[in-house]
Design a protein around this motif. Structure first.
Motif, PDB file in Angstrom:
ATOM      1  N   LYS A 278       8.854   7.649   6.789  1.00 13.85           N
ATOM      2  CA  LYS A 278       7.828   7.224   7.740  1.00 13.85           C
ATOM      3  C   LYS A 278       6.526   7.965   7.441  1.00 13.85           C
ATOM      4  O   LYS A 278       6.068   8.825   8.191  1.00 13.85           O
ATOM      5  N   VAL A 279       5.949   7.610   6.308  1.00 12.54           N
ATOM      6  CA  VAL A 279       4.765   8.282   5.777  1.00 12.54           C
ATOM      7  C   VAL A 279       3.742   7.228   5.371  1.00 12.54           C
ATOM      8  O   VAL A 279       4.098   6.222   4.744  1.00 12.54           O
ATOM      9  N   ALA A 280       2.491   7.459   5.711  1.00  8.56           N
ATOM     10  CA  ALA A 280       1.429   6.537   5.277  1.00  8.56           C
ATOM     11  C   ALA A 280       1.431   6.453   3.759  1.00  8.56           C
ATOM     12  O   ALA A 280       1.384   7.482   3.067  1.00  8.56           O
ATOM     13  N   ASN A 281       1.474   5.239   3.236  1.00  8.12           N
ATOM     14  CA  ASN A 281       1.583   5.037   1.790  1.00  8.12           C
ATOM     15  C   ASN A 281       0.196   5.061   1.155  1.00  8.12           C
ATOM     16  O   ASN A 281      -0.365   4.036   0.763  1.00  8.12           O
ATOM     17  N   VAL A 282      -0.364   6.268   1.068  1.00  8.43           N
ATOM     18  CA  VAL A 282      -1.680   6.447   0.450  1.00  8.43           C
ATOM     19  C   VAL A 282      -1.577   7.546  -0.599  1.00  8.43           C
ATOM     20  O   VAL A 282      -0.737   8.445  -0.489  1.00  8.43           O
ATOM     21  N   PRO A 283      -2.400   7.514  -1.630  1.00  2.13           N
ATOM     22  CA  PRO A 283      -2.410   8.605  -2.609  1.00  2.13           C
ATOM     23  C   PRO A 283      -2.798   9.919  -1.936  1.00  2.13           C
ATOM     24  O   PRO A 283      -3.609   9.922  -0.993  1.00  2.13           O
TER      25      PRO A 283
ATOM     26  N   ASN B 246       2.236   4.791  10.430  1.00  3.89           N
ATOM     27  CA  ASN B 246       1.209   3.754  10.560  1.00  3.89           C
ATOM     28  C   ASN B 246      -0.156   4.417  10.706  1.00  3.89           C
ATOM     29  O   ASN B 246      -0.494   4.933  11.763  1.00  3.89           O
ATOM     30  N   HIS B 247      -0.951   4.389   9.646  1.00  2.00           N
ATOM     31  CA  HIS B 247      -2.242   5.063   9.685  1.00  2.00           C
ATOM     32  C   HIS B 247      -3.358   4.168  10.218  1.00  2.00           C
ATOM     33  O   HIS B 247      -4.517   4.570  10.237  1.00  2.00           O
ATOM     34  N   GLU B 248      -3.013   2.974  10.660  1.00  2.00           N
ATOM     35  CA  GLU B 248      -3.942   2.081  11.360  1.00  2.00           C
ATOM     36  C   GLU B 248      -5.173   1.724  10.528  1.00  2.00           C
ATOM     37  O   GLU B 248      -6.205   1.343  11.085  1.00  2.00           O
ATOM     38  N   GLY B 249      -5.078   1.876   9.212  1.00  2.00           N
ATOM     39  CA  GLY B 249      -6.226   1.579   8.367  1.00  2.00           C
ATOM     40  C   GLY B 249      -7.366   2.567   8.507  1.00  2.00           C
ATOM     41  O   GLY B 249      -8.489   2.289   8.083  1.00  2.00           O
ATOM     42  N   LEU B 250      -7.076   3.743   9.059  1.00  2.00           N
ATOM     43  CA  LEU B 250      -8.127   4.721   9.319  1.00  2.00           C
ATOM     44  C   LEU B 250      -8.498   5.527   8.080  1.00  2.00           C
ATOM     45  O   LEU B 250      -9.554   6.162   8.039  1.00  2.00           O
ATOM     46  N   PHE B 251      -7.643   5.547   7.063  1.00  2.00           N
ATOM     47  CA  PHE B 251      -7.937   6.281   5.836  1.00  2.00           C
ATOM     48  C   PHE B 251      -7.137   5.679   4.698  1.00  2.00           C
ATOM     49  O   PHE B 251      -6.131   4.999   4.917  1.00  2.00           O
ATOM     50  N   ARG B 252      -7.607   5.942   3.478  1.00  2.00           N
ATOM     51  CA  ARG B 252      -6.918   5.391   2.307  1.00  2.00           C
ATOM     52  C   ARG B 252      -6.439   6.472   1.335  1.00  2.00           C
ATOM     53  O   ARG B 252      -5.813   6.172   0.321  1.00  2.00           O
ATOM     54  N   GLY B 253      -6.747   7.736   1.617  1.00  2.00           N
ATOM     55  CA  GLY B 253      -6.331   8.843   0.775  1.00  2.00           C
ATOM     56  C   GLY B 253      -6.326  10.125   1.577  1.00  2.00           C
ATOM     57  O   GLY B 253      -6.945  10.206   2.654  1.00  2.00           O
ATOM     58  N   ALA B 254      -5.621  11.147   1.057  1.00  2.00           N
ATOM     59  CA  ALA B 254      -5.505  12.415   1.765  1.00  2.00           C
ATOM     60  C   ALA B 254      -5.561  13.573   0.774  1.00  2.00           C
ATOM     61  O   ALA B 254      -4.998  13.494  -0.320  1.00  2.00           O
ATOM     62  N   PHE B 255      -6.225  14.651   1.174  1.00  2.00           N
ATOM     63  CA  PHE B 255      -6.412  15.819   0.320  1.00  2.00           C
ATOM     64  C   PHE B 255      -6.106  17.043   1.176  1.00  2.00           C
ATOM     65  O   PHE B 255      -6.772  17.276   2.186  1.00  2.00           O
ATOM     66  N   MET B 256      -5.089  17.813   0.787  1.00  2.00           N
ATOM     67  CA  MET B 256      -4.602  18.924   1.602  1.00  2.00           C
ATOM     68  C   MET B 256      -4.642  20.238   0.838  1.00  2.00           C
ATOM     69  O   MET B 256      -4.089  20.343  -0.244  1.00  2.00           O
TER      70      MET B 256
END
Length: 546
Positions: free
Chosen positions: A342-347, A246-256
């Motif tokens: 259990k992973v935030a569903n974001v690109p 649950n990423h709480e709406g804090l982000f919409r994408g991730a770059f690692m």
């Protein structure tokens, strides 16, 4: 996890020749006016407190929100870094002079003040931005092995200026967070008190601050991408599995960059290091050792922390201070959370350098035989492994130096008979295997892209070593353009340089590969290298997390 080479970012300032636009570098937050510094088309607001100082009784506690701002505040300088673990750098006699220069004058030129009162945030914006601009936002999380580092080493103005040039302006945010024992104290006592992974909790509080205040700078709180390298990338990955995804709406994408969900076990696995600090600070006889640690003088606690294993000490990437499953924020081994979906569903985008392990194998040059190699891996990385598993590991990572890292360099760079072997093992175990596991688990469930950086392969002994890909972002490389596109459109393809970047799938595990080749600086390769060895490491570390 791991120490980000401060590649020239903290050593050089690149000035833009752009003409400043007519906008004052000030912003109103609550009832306070913050004044920043403007250079060309970029304005910087630096050192803004985003949480209460984690000092006194707040030491080793969850971050507390900052009260409403008041007054007039000058925001033109970075705040102090959080307490740093002392640097102990192995520089072997056999290391070539230019490699020594590269390491000492980049990685370890960390000259910045630190303080327990360190929870500040920085915002870099186009000067043309207004509170109605609704610009996408990238939040940078620095690396440093969870033991050292500071956002002051990275010039976010370069990213913002490039985004303006591409016609895709973005806002850049960076923050300090607690590191080393101050941010990642781990033990049964810490778990019982519910204060695990404080460094990650600081980052989370900074993300909440972004949601509350970024609109005043011209940002869109619904268009936030979190981005990090090394420990920063691992942090990004852990925010994706925190709160059971649950990423709480804090982000919409991730770059690692060089970091994925890592195989770490319960927070009690750090008990040895907690007990060592308790003993050295004189808290052993206290009925509440955690309360005692809150009361000891800062210098006493800092010294005790400095005496714990550092990332370039003998055990290297088997870090003393690292995020672990605390039962609340991280409810399980992060890789188990990935397996459970259990992973935030974001690109997301993720990738590594080709020779991730070389830099971290300089502290083990006394490991020169197969027996010593086997003992080292058993002691620090695979303590629960069977003899059969160790035999398999030796088969997958042979003593043949032509198969070691730096990969593809034949008989060259063999600093010791086991150096390239150790480098290959550490790079795969800590970086490549977790990355591939993450991608394969999430393929088909969310949009993913992956890369491999083979640039700087000519670096003496180190090859395409950890953090060299940072240059490709901050200094106008193709990776920076891909990042800006992704922040704007959740797709790395678009404006700027580079080739078309295809998605990663289990059937076609595409990697955009960055090469030193001037004719073909970028190619598409497949993520199939060392398949059996990496599959083996994934199985072993899943069963026996650190």
């Amino acid at each position: 996890m791991f120490f980000v080479i401060q590649v020239v970012l903290g050593l050089f300032t690149i000035q833009t020749a752009a003409t400043p636009l007519p906008r004052a570098s000030s912003v109103t937050l609550d009832s306070a006016i913050f004044t920043g510094a403007t250079s060309g088309r970029v304005a910087k607001f630096l050192g803004i407190p985003y949480a209460q100082p984690p000092t006194g009784d707040r030491r080793f506690k969850l971050p507390e929100p900052i009260p409403p701002y008041t007054g007039t505040v000058r925001a033109t300088a970075f705040g102090p870094a959080c307490p740093q673990q002392s640097v102990r750098l192995p520089l072997p006699d056999g290391l070539a002079g230019d490699a020594v220069d590269l390491i000492v004058n980049t990685a370890y030129k960390a000259v910045f003040p630190d303080s327990e009162d360190c929870l500040s945030i920085n915002v870099v914006v186009p000067t043309s931005a207004t509170p109605t601009s609704k610009l996408p936002v990238v939040v940078w999380i620095f690396g440093g092995g969870f033991e050292l580092g500071s956002p002051s080493l990275y010039d976010g103005g370069l990213i913002v200026e490039r985004s303006i040039q591409l016609g895709e302006p973005i806002i850049y945010v960076s923050m300090n967070y607690r590191i080393s024992a101050f941010g990642f104290l781990a033990s049964r006592e810490v778990k019982d008190a519910g204060v695990g992974n404080l460094g990650l909790q600081d980052q989370r509080e900074a993300l909440r601050w972004v949601q509350k205040y970024i609109g005043s700078f011209g940002g869109d709180p619904t268009k936030v991408t979190i981005w990090g390298e090394s420990a920063g990338a691992i942090s990004v990955a852990l925010h994706m599995v925190a709160n059971n995804g649950n990423h709480e709406g804090l982000f919409r994408g991730a770059f690692m960059q060089s970091g994925s969900p890592i195989p770490v076990g319960d927070i009690s696995h750090g008990q040895t290091y907690y007990d060592a600090i308790v003993a050295e600070t004189g808290c052993s006889s206290a009925s509440d050792t955690l309360a005692c640690l809150r009361s000891v003088p800062y210098s006493t606690l800092k010294t005790a922390t400095d005496n714990t294993p550092f990332i370039f000490d003998y055990q290297s990437l088997a870090l003393a201070w690292i995020p672990r499953a605390d039962g609340v924020f991280l409810t399980d081994n992060p890789q188990k959370l990935v397996q459970a979906g259990k992973v935030a569903n974001v690109p997301f985008i993720t990738g590594d350098c080709d020779d991730e392990g070389t830099l971290f194998s300089l502290s083990t040059l006394n490991v020169t035989t197969t027996t010593q190699f086997r003992t080292y891996i058993k002691t620090f990385f695979m303590p629960q492994s069977t003899n059969a598993e160790l035999d398999q590991m030796l088969t997958h990572y042979p003593s043949d130096i032509t198969q070691g890292s730096p990969f593809g360099t034949g008989i060259l760079n063999a600093l010791t008979p086991q150096f390239k072997r150790l480098a290959a093992f550490q790079g795969d175990a800590v970086f490549q295997a977790p990355r591939r596991f993450f991608l394969q688990q999430r393929s088909g469930k969310q949009n993913t892209w992956a890369f491999l950086s083979k640039r700087f392969k000519v670096s003496p002994l180190l090859g395409s070593f950890h953090a060299t890909d940072i240059l490709n972002v901050y200094f106008g490389g193709e990776m920076g353009d891909y990042l800006i596109n992704f922040v704007n459109n959740l797709d790395p393809n678009g404006q700027g340089r580079g080739i078309n970047w295809p998605k990663y799938t289990t059937t076609t595990p595409n990697l955009v590969t960055f090469n030193d080749d001037l004719t073909f600086p970028m190619t598409i390769t497949q993520d199939t290298f060392r398949k059996d060895a990496i599959n083996f490491l994934t199985e072993v570390t899943l069963a026996n997390p650190l």
